[in-house]
Write a protein that holds these residues in place. Structure first.
Motif, PDB file in Angstrom:
ATOM      1  N   THR A  38      13.166  13.893   4.452  1.00 47.03           N
ATOM      2  CA  THR A  38      12.575  12.729   3.792  1.00 47.03           C
ATOM      3  C   THR A  38      13.631  11.848   3.153  1.00 47.03           C
ATOM      4  OG1 THR A  38      10.543  13.963   3.344  1.00 47.03           O
ATOM      5  CG2 THR A  38      10.920  11.965   2.052  1.00 47.03           C
ATOM      6  N   PHE A  39      14.465  12.437   2.314  1.00 46.32           N
ATOM      7  CA  PHE A  39      15.402  11.635   1.530  1.00 46.32           C
ATOM      8  C   PHE A  39      16.783  11.529   2.173  1.00 46.32           C
ATOM      9  CE2 PHE A  39      12.364  13.300  -1.699  1.00 46.32           C
ATOM     10  CZ  PHE A  39      11.787  12.090  -2.029  1.00 46.32           C
ATOM     11  N   GLY A  40      17.238  12.592   2.848  1.00 47.50           N
ATOM     12  CA  GLY A  40      18.532  12.518   3.513  1.00 47.50           C
ATOM     13  C   GLY A  40      18.496  11.595   4.716  1.00 47.50           C
ATOM     14  N   VAL A  41      17.580  11.883   5.646  1.00 46.55           N
ATOM     15  CA  VAL A  41      17.419  11.012   6.807  1.00 46.55           C
ATOM     16  C   VAL A  41      16.881   9.650   6.365  1.00 46.55           C
ATOM     17  CG1 VAL A  41      16.235  10.736   9.022  1.00 46.55           C
ATOM     18  CG2 VAL A  41      17.079  12.983   8.336  1.00 46.55           C
ATOM     19  N   GLY A  42      16.026   9.658   5.330  1.00 45.53           N
ATOM     20  CA  GLY A  42      15.505   8.395   4.814  1.00 45.53           C
ATOM     21  C   GLY A  42      16.609   7.492   4.290  1.00 45.53           C
ATOM     22  N   ALA A  43      17.627   8.072   3.651  1.00 46.22           N
ATOM     23  CA  ALA A  43      18.758   7.277   3.165  1.00 46.22           C
ATOM     24  C   ALA A  43      19.525   6.657   4.329  1.00 46.22           C
ATOM     25  CB  ALA A  43      19.684   8.151   2.319  1.00 46.22           C
TER      26      ALA A  43
ATOM     27  N   SER B  25       0.515   8.840   2.638  1.00 46.85           N
ATOM     28  CA  SER B  25       1.752   8.072   2.448  1.00 46.85           C
ATOM     29  C   SER B  25       2.627   8.131   3.694  1.00 46.85           C
ATOM     30  CB  SER B  25       2.532   8.610   1.247  1.00 46.85           C
ATOM     31  OG  SER B  25       1.857   8.363   0.037  1.00 46.85           O
ATOM     32  N   ALA B  26       2.682   9.309   4.320  1.00 52.14           N
ATOM     33  CA  ALA B  26       3.480   9.445   5.543  1.00 52.14           C
ATOM     34  C   ALA B  26       2.937   8.537   6.644  1.00 52.14           C
ATOM     35  CB  ALA B  26       3.478  10.900   6.001  1.00 52.14           C
ATOM     36  N   PHE B  27       1.614   8.463   6.771  1.00 53.86           N
ATOM     37  CA  PHE B  27       0.996   7.584   7.767  1.00 53.86           C
ATOM     38  C   PHE B  27       1.307   6.117   7.460  1.00 53.86           C
ATOM     39  CE2 PHE B  27      -2.637   4.839   8.845  1.00 53.86           C
ATOM     40  CZ  PHE B  27      -2.628   4.967  10.229  1.00 53.86           C
TER      41      PHE B  27
ATOM     42  N   ALA C 241       0.828  -1.204   0.000  1.00 52.92           N
ATOM     43  CA  ALA C 241       0.000   0.000   0.000  1.00 52.92           C
ATOM     44  C   ALA C 241       0.863   1.255   0.000  1.00 52.92           C
ATOM     45  CB  ALA C 241      -0.932  -0.002   1.206  1.00 52.92           C
ATOM     46  N   LEU C 242       1.959   1.245   0.764  1.00 54.85           N
ATOM     47  CA  LEU C 242       2.850   2.398   0.821  1.00 54.85           C
ATOM     48  C   LEU C 242       3.431   2.719  -0.550  1.00 54.85           C
ATOM     49  CD1 LEU C 242       4.605   4.532   2.243  1.00 54.85           C
ATOM     50  CD2 LEU C 242       6.221   2.687   2.808  1.00 54.85           C
ATOM     51  N   VAL C 243       3.950   1.713  -1.226  1.00 58.68           N
ATOM     52  CA  VAL C 243       4.595   1.933  -2.523  1.00 58.68           C
ATOM     53  C   VAL C 243       3.570   2.326  -3.583  1.00 58.68           C
ATOM     54  CG1 VAL C 243       5.890   0.817  -4.372  1.00 58.68           C
ATOM     55  CG2 VAL C 243       6.513   0.396  -1.990  1.00 58.68           C
ATOM     56  N   VAL C 244       2.462   1.595  -3.655  1.00 59.98           N
ATOM     57  CA  VAL C 244       1.458   1.873  -4.689  1.00 59.98           C
ATOM     58  C   VAL C 244       0.827   3.245  -4.479  1.00 59.98           C
ATOM     59  CG1 VAL C 244      -0.776   1.145  -5.614  1.00 59.98           C
ATOM     60  CG2 VAL C 244       0.974  -0.563  -5.112  1.00 59.98           C
ATOM     61  N   TRP C 245       0.467   3.556  -3.242  1.00 61.92           N
ATOM     62  CA  TRP C 245      -0.185   4.847  -2.965  1.00 61.92           C
ATOM     63  C   TRP C 245       0.765   6.014  -3.228  1.00 61.92           C
ATOM     64  CZ3 TRP C 245      -5.169   6.116  -1.916  1.00 61.92           C
ATOM     65  CH2 TRP C 245      -5.417   7.418  -1.482  1.00 61.92           C
TER      66      TRP C 245
ATOM     67  N   GLY D 275      13.349   6.685  10.667  1.00 65.51           N
ATOM     68  CA  GLY D 275      12.244   6.462   9.745  1.00 65.51           C
ATOM     69  C   GLY D 275      11.084   7.403   9.998  1.00 65.51           C
ATOM     70  N   TRP D 276      10.743   7.604  11.259  1.00 62.34           N
ATOM     71  CA  TRP D 276       9.637   8.510  11.569  1.00 62.34           C
ATOM     72  C   TRP D 276      10.009   9.961  11.286  1.00 62.34           C
ATOM     73  CZ3 TRP D 276       6.884   6.433  16.630  1.00 62.34           C
ATOM     74  CH2 TRP D 276       6.196   5.258  16.292  1.00 62.34           C
ATOM     75  N   MET D 277      11.290  10.321  11.435  1.00 61.08           N
ATOM     76  CA  MET D 277      11.734  11.657  11.041  1.00 61.08           C
ATOM     77  C   MET D 277      11.564  11.846   9.537  1.00 61.08           C
ATOM     78  SD  MET D 277      15.207  12.137  13.323  1.00 61.08           S
ATOM     79  CE  MET D 277      15.654  13.637  12.419  1.00 61.08           C
ATOM     80  N   SER D 278      11.862  10.811   8.778  1.00 63.21           N
ATOM     81  CA  SER D 278      11.689  10.864   7.330  1.00 63.21           C
ATOM     82  C   SER D 278      10.217  11.048   6.960  1.00 63.21           C
ATOM     83  CB  SER D 278      12.242   9.583   6.694  1.00 63.21           C
ATOM     84  OG  SER D 278      12.030   9.563   5.303  1.00 63.21           O
ATOM     85  N   CYS D 279       9.333  10.362   7.663  1.00 62.88           N
ATOM     86  CA  CYS D 279       7.893  10.501   7.405  1.00 62.88           C
ATOM     87  C   CYS D 279       7.405  11.911   7.751  1.00 62.88           C
ATOM     88  CB  CYS D 279       7.115   9.462   8.212  1.00 62.88           C
ATOM     89  SG  CYS D 279       7.395   7.765   7.673  1.00 62.88           S
ATOM     90  N   PHE D 280       7.949  12.485   8.824  1.00 66.29           N
ATOM     91  CA  PHE D 280       7.607  13.864   9.176  1.00 66.29           C
ATOM     92  C   PHE D 280       8.054  14.819   8.071  1.00 66.29           C
ATOM     93  CE2 PHE D 280       8.839  17.912  11.293  1.00 66.29           C
ATOM     94  CZ  PHE D 280       7.569  18.328  11.652  1.00 66.29           C
TER      95      PHE D 280
END
Length: 266
Positions: free
Chosen positions: A128-133, A63-65, A14-18, A99-104
């Motif tokens: 999103t992308f820096g912390v996500g990496a 998507s963040a949720f 769901a995360l990827v498709v949405w 991960g939650w910082m990336s979602c924020f």
């Protein structure tokens, strides 16, 4: 039972498709309304002008949720699989926080448009992308530490490949964006939504936008590797009652009420 119905595998699906749909739908809307150029605009540019801005914002918030839920399930899974390994437990907690910082950061991107509040939007992108990496790096390290008892070597190499793809996209986007917005090709390029192929800086602009799309899909592709893992896990909530009522009562009265309820049920 379908493969995406097994365990909690529907979460990363769901995360990827949405998330992919949020990019594609806002892109199509912006193109149809001639708000951006058809050839690889910035993802953020496709969510700048209404109505696609509204669609872009609400879909990315969802998507963040979904991302938070997926990362939490991954955290609980790793905790259950390696309860006695202190190193893995510490890395797992760090991974959940990142991960939650990336979602924020994704919420910031969704609600603060590039052309209106540029620096806040960039902050959201960095989260999103820096912390996500870094989150991807932590999960890749966990996959390495948990092989071969829990994870196979194949899943480690797949996640490492997605991580390298993400990092190369970040470097490409950073370098091209710095060159593009350095002032060599004019001022106020942040608000520029339409580009002429004959303009100076067009090639750098295309490199930057392609890198952004590549970064987004490399990030999403990492969560596809969770599908098989999530097929083997399920979560359930357990309610623990601290009393028989939802308000304060004398203990004797509560006991009498409990007796009456039991007697009545018989």
């Amino acid at each position: 039972m379908w493969w995406f119905q097994q365990g909690l595998s529907f979460l990363p699906v769901a995360l990827v498709v949405w998330s992919a749909a949020s990019f594609v739908f806002s892109y199509i809307t912006a193109i149809v309304l001639h708000h951006v150029d058809p050839l690889v605009p910035y993802i953020s540019d496709t969510g700048t002008i209404p109505p696609e801005r509204c669609l872009f914002g609400i879909m990315l918030n969802i998507s963040a949720f979904l991302g938070m839920a997926t990362m939490y399930v991954r955290y609980k899974q790793v905790s259950a699989l390696s309860p006695d390994k202190a190193r893995i437990i510490r890395l797992n907690k760090v991974g959940l926080t990142l991960g939650w910082m990336s979602c924020f950061g994704l919420c910031i991107i969704a609600n603060f448009q590039k052309c209106i509040l540029y620096y806040i939007h960039v902050l959201g992108a960095c989260l999103t992308f820096g912390v996500g990496a870094i989150y991807m790096l932590v999960q890749t390290i966990l996959s390495y530490l948990m092989q071969p008892e829990v994870h196979s070597k194949d899943i480690f190499w797949i996640r490492l490949t997605a991580l390298l793809w993400c990092c190369s996209s970040i470097v490409s986007m950073f370098v091209s964006s710095v060159v593009l917005y350095s002032g060599l090709y004019g001022a106020n390029l942040v608000q520029k939504l339409h580009w002429d192929p004959q303009e100076k800086g067009y090639t750098t602009h295309i490199i930057s936008t392609v890198s952004e799309w590549s970064l987004a899909f490399s990030f999403l592709s990492f969560f596809l590797t969770y599908i098989r893992d999530f097929q083997k896990i399920s979560l359930r909530a357990v309610a623990s009652l601290q009393g028989q009522t939802l308000y304060s009562t004398p203990q004797s009265f509560g006991s009498d009420q409990q007796g009456l309820l039991v007697a009545g049920s018989i």
